[in-house]
Each structure stands twice: as C-alpha cells, then as structure tokens.
Motif scaffolding. Sequence first.
Motif, PDB file in Angstrom:
ATOM      1  N   PRO A 168       0.434  -1.721  -0.085  1.00 45.30           N
ATOM      2  CA  PRO A 168      -0.208   0.318   0.181  1.00 45.30           C
ATOM      3  C   PRO A 168       0.652   1.721   0.046  1.00 45.30           C
ATOM      4  O   PRO A 168       1.532   1.797   0.801  1.00 45.30           O
ATOM      5  CB  PRO A 168      -0.879  -0.055   1.288  1.00 45.30           C
ATOM      6  N   ASN A 199     -17.516   1.208  -2.064  1.00 48.94           N
ATOM      7  CA  ASN A 199     -15.915   0.687  -1.879  1.00 48.94           C
ATOM      8  C   ASN A 199     -15.234   1.065  -1.829  1.00 48.94           C
ATOM      9  O   ASN A 199     -14.951   2.508  -1.910  1.00 48.94           O
ATOM     10  CB  ASN A 199     -15.609   0.214  -4.125  1.00 48.94           C
ATOM     11  N   LEU A 200     -13.726   0.407  -1.742  1.00 52.28           N
ATOM     12  CA  LEU A 200     -12.789   0.966  -0.725  1.00 52.28           C
ATOM     13  C   LEU A 200     -11.760   0.826  -1.901  1.00 52.28           C
ATOM     14  O   LEU A 200     -11.078  -0.386  -2.551  1.00 52.28           O
ATOM     15  CB  LEU A 200     -12.387   0.384  -0.021  1.00 52.28           C
ATOM     16  N   THR A 201     -10.422   1.809  -2.276  1.00 47.55           N
ATOM     17  CA  THR A 201      -9.929   2.060  -3.020  1.00 47.55           C
ATOM     18  C   THR A 201      -8.596   2.028  -2.705  1.00 47.55           C
ATOM     19  O   THR A 201      -7.853   2.885  -2.332  1.00 47.55           O
ATOM     20  CB  THR A 201      -9.344   2.910  -4.640  1.00 47.55           C
ATOM     21  N   ILE A 202      -7.872   1.209  -3.151  1.00 47.61           N
ATOM     22  CA  ILE A 202      -5.851   1.516  -2.312  1.00 47.61           C
ATOM     23  C   ILE A 202      -5.363   0.931  -3.017  1.00 47.61           C
ATOM     24  O   ILE A 202      -5.002   0.549  -4.250  1.00 47.61           O
ATOM     25  CB  ILE A 202      -5.602   0.022  -1.341  1.00 47.61           C
ATOM     26  N   GLU A 203      -4.127   2.238  -3.646  1.00 45.54           N
ATOM     27  CA  GLU A 203      -3.128   2.755  -4.256  1.00 45.54           C
ATOM     28  C   GLU A 203      -2.232   2.035  -3.895  1.00 45.54           C
ATOM     29  O   GLU A 203      -2.067   1.563  -2.553  1.00 45.54           O
ATOM     30  CB  GLU A 203      -2.696   3.666  -4.269  1.00 45.54           C
TER      31      GLU A 203
END
Length: 406
Positions: free
Chosen positions: A283, A297-301
């Motif tokens: 992450p 939704n959850l977005t992780i870069e």
Amino acid sequence: MNGKKILLGVTGGIAAYKAIALTSKLTQAGAQVRVILTEGAQSFVTPLSFQAISRQPVYTDTFDEKDPSKIAHIDLADWADLVIVAPATANAIAKLAHGLADDMLSTTLLATTAPVWIAPAMNVHMYQHPAVLRNIQQLAQDGIQFIEPSEGYLACGYVGKGRLEEPEKITDIVRAYFEQDDIPSSLKGMKIIVTSGATKEMIDPVRYITNPSTGKMGEAIAEEAATRGANVTLISAIKPQTMSSNIEWVNVTSAQDMFEEVMARYSESDIVVKSAAVSDYRPAITHQHKVKKQDGNLTIEFERTKDILLTLGEQKTSQYLVGFAAETQDVLRYAKEKLVRKNADMIVANDITAAGAGFAKDTNIVTIVKKNGEVLSLPLQSKKEVAQKLWAEVEKDVTHRRDLML
C-alpha cells in the motif's frame, strides 16, 4: 551415531515415558546414552528402566559422587558430544534461561560446552504463555536448539501444540546432526542466506496484504544446507519448526524488512537462496489507525516494493545466486526469462496449480533452470528431497567454479 556420547536429561512431565523409548532408539542406533533424571521425572519413570535399556549409569543426585576421583556433573558435562533435554518442562526451561543450578541436570547444563537441544512438552496454554516464550527466545539467542513439540491430544485433555516430538523423529534429527560431519560437502564453512515464507504489507494496524506461503520449502533448504556444514542465516517472517545449531533465524515482516536484512549480509555471503514469496506491491499509504467501514467501495493505491533478487543480481560479485519462481502457466519460459533478467545462477520454478505442488504442502514439483543451460525437471517429492537435489546441483556448480579459479 555409532559411539557418539549423548547425555539425556529427563524432567518431570507425563511425556517422560517417551524418554525411555528415545533412549532405546538412540542406543539401537549405536550411541552411548547416559541419563539424568530430575526429582519430578522420577515420579513418572524409574532410573532402573533407563539403566536396563542404555546399559549406562543413571544420575539423579548432584551430591551422589559415584567415583571420588571425579566430580560427577563436571565429568558428565565434559563426556557428552550432545545434550538433549526431553521432555523439557516449563520449569526446566525457565531454570536454564535464568542460569539456575539447583539439581544434577541444571548444574550439568551450565557446565557443558557440548551443543544443548531442548524438546519441550507441556500444556498448550503453558507453551503459549508469554513467560515461557520469553525463556525460549532467550535460550535460542544463547545458542540452544529447540525440537519443537508437535500438535495433538495432550494428557491434560486439551488438543494443541505441546506433545513431545516422537522418539523416532528426534532420533532422525540426531542422526542427521552427527552425519553432517561425514558428508563430503563443498558447502562446509560457507556463509549462506536463505529467505522463506510470505511477507506482510500493512494497510492499517489490523489488515495486511500477504500470500499463502508457509516457509516450508525455505526451511527445508536451510536445514539441508546446515546438514552439509554451512553457516546459514534464515530470513523469514515465520519461525522454523526445527532449527539446527548452525542456523541463525532473522525475523522480518515486510518486503522492505527482508530487503534490508539480506543486503546487510550480502557482501559477506557465498550463496543466497531467495525462496521467499515476497510481496511485489505494498500500500502506498499505511494508515496509523484502523480504516473504518464506509458505504461504497474502497480503493487502495499500491506501489512497487524493492526487487530483492534483481538488486542482488546487479550487485553480485562472487556470490552464487538462486531465485524461485512460483508460476501458474508457461513455467519454463518464465523461469528462463527470470534467470537472465535477475542475473541469477539458478532459478527453481514450479507450477503452484499442480497437484502436490505449491504453497502450504509438504511436497513439491519443480524445474531447476541453470545459467549454464541445464534444465532439470524433478517429479513430485518431499520438499526435503527437493532441497537435497537443489544443493547437489549448487555444489556441482560451486565446485566447478572453484576448479576453474585454481
């Protein structure tokens, strides 16, 4: 093991009955076995049982000096080629960790310069108690080797980790230890790094990204190298089940941790085996507090982690470098490409979708691809056998390289 002198310490747990079988197995293998029984052990087993099986004297009292020309616990300490405490209770482990010497066994343990192996046996909750774990960690740092207990039904009625390892398995470990001196190996005295297991990349304090690797393959590789006389550093997030005295375990968590520990030792190493399943991405932001559930939704870069094998290949001088490739298709093609791209000397590749291969299994199916063009496909076999084949191939290359330099 023929003629080897083994001192067996037996402490006061119900598993003491297994020590009788262990004495028998070691004696049948050709070892001379002398036994020290603590006062607690004598509540479960008798000196006569061990004396009859070992045909050697049994010791129970520090002040019972059978030979006035010798001090018994010093003489025993000097006599032994190897000291094993099996079973070792929580109390016996604590006494040794703190240097206490109040009976025949504890005084002998402090006096010996022979390798000391501890085989714990106790209730599962006792084994997991922080005080017991601290004492085990201290002894490991002091150079004591542990023969990990197995899981199963315990005398107290619980099911879990705490059973004394079976006498046959302990005997096999002892046999391998003594046989290492008889193995003609070009690895003797070499400094070897082995990485194993999965890394963890934290998202927040309660969540992380990882993979199913259990470290079994890397542990087998490290043990086989140690058996062949090498000085091994095992860098892993997973504590090995058993660990030879010439293996140093370095605990890591993330890919960055592993990168730093490997690179810190690389210049002084002869061989590196990168069998760990290292996270390729982490992450970009690690949250200090738990990320709370929200609508949607959850977005992780994610960002790339450092490529350890690539860096090793770029900085390689005289080291022999082995990489692993876990694939799901085109195994041989990807292995050959990785060999060139990472400047490795060997790639060990496997199809993790194949039955009997891959993560968390005791067996594997691998293809070894070498820099000299050789390709060796191994059928389904135990990870221990894979490790033996791997080191046999490495030794051939290392010996050839050495001969060219002469």
